[in-house]
Design an enzyme around this catalytic site. Sequence first.
Site, short mmCIF file in Angstrom:
data_model
loop_
_atom_site.label_atom_id
_atom_site.label_comp_id
_atom_site.label_asym_id
_atom_site.label_seq_id
_atom_site.Cartn_x
_atom_site.Cartn_y
_atom_site.Cartn_z
CG ASP A 53 13.85 51.17 51.58
OD1 ASP A 53 13.54 49.88 52.01
OD2 ASP A 53 15.20 51.36 51.47
CG ASP A 55 12.42 47.29 48.99
OD1 ASP A 55 12.49 48.24 48.41
OD2 ASP A 55 13.22 46.55 49.40
CG ASP A 142 18.67 38.15 52.32
OD1 ASP A 142 17.34 38.06 52.65
OD2 ASP A 142 19.67 39.30 52.26
#
Length: 454
Positions: A53, A55, A142
């Site tokens: 995907d 983002d 992260d």
Amino acid sequence: MVKIIPRSEHNISRQLISENALKVLHRLNKQGYEAYLVGGCVRDLLLGLAPKDFDITTNATPEQVQKSFRNCRLVGRRFRLAHIIFGKEIIEVATFRGGHEEHNKPSSQPNADNNMSKRSQDGMLLRDNVYGTIEQDAMRRDFTINSLYYNIKDFSIRDYCNGVEDLKSGIIRLIGDPTTRYQEDPVRMLRAIRFAAKLDMTIESKTAEPIKRLAPLLSNIPSPRLFDESLKLLQAGYGYQTYLLLRKYDLFSRLFPAISRFMPNNHELAKTGLSHVEQMIEQTLKNTDYRIANNQRINPAFLFAAMLWYPLTEQAQSLIFESGLTYHDAFDLAMHDILGEQCATISIPKRLTSIMCDIWRLQLRLNKRTVKRVIAVYEHPKFRAAYDLLEMRSSIEKGQLLELAIWWDEYQHSDVSKRDQMVTQVINAEKKQYSKARKSRNTHLRSAPKNNTE
């Protein structure tokens, strides 16, 4: 300090990027907003992988994004996101995240919204709709390899955390203090494992050190979220390597307590070799990885049914020993117990647990080979999945189970007349065996010395 990598120094081409993602980027830029591809899609494109995907991150708020796209819906409470829907493809758009420390302080203003950022007593972020700049957003990501931004305006990559170097070196490194970052979101421990297995990288020592110590924090994560994470871990094509890392860092027992109760404490030092439970997990995950690599269908119901099979049978035997139940009754009660224990941690949906129960119950029926029963089992919608589990069990347990698996394999590939003949042969053999056992028992009784009552 940001490092700008021009188009001439990286391999990302617009031809590799989703057309829908490009539409979103161009429209947001046209309306005066900053907008970048971010995270895993940039990382995977740099590695020559096809992203699942795409983002996007922007300085537009979710509400502003929604005004720009009629096909947009806002989702999430903990993190407010905009989903822009193009048929089956969803482009996720997030607003730049800002620092949240100051938002946790009590406000003197009575109407202030102190819910924009909330932490639990363990340090976990409960709500975090605090917006900021791209620089702040990069530090809130992260891992360094996920803090990469692709700029559609000049086709450059913006690297704020030395992520490109870590990507080249094969290092998984958390941004910021690892303990604090894991406390904010314990799922990051699972993500570290997943990326290390998927990308064949090494978890940096400071990033790895707190994992075993903080593993209990996973109990604070909602079970439906852990179900989603478990599928990403075990059904993405690298499940077996992920499993080994989960065992290494004591995370597997937090996800699958019902299984871990029946496993040796130290996987690497088990002197007696792999237990039946471990052999089943190894076979199941390797088989799943193989099927994914060959574009074959997979079903999480089968994965969980196979992994939980031996804990189920162990639980059934315990119930028989403790309460004297028949095996059938103990088996049904054990299914309820095992599913209850597992779903408390990983919330397996009912649509899957019902299939799991069908697969498990068919294991008992596969051994009962009368004409009517064989036909009923063979015509059951979940027969093939049940047979696959039988075949895996037979490779572990051998003996009569292996003979049974071979019989069902032959039955499936035979014509109708041959199938009838096979069932008849089984029935006759069982009758002969029963007659022989009965004759032997009668002979033993006649030869036994009689009690002298005089």
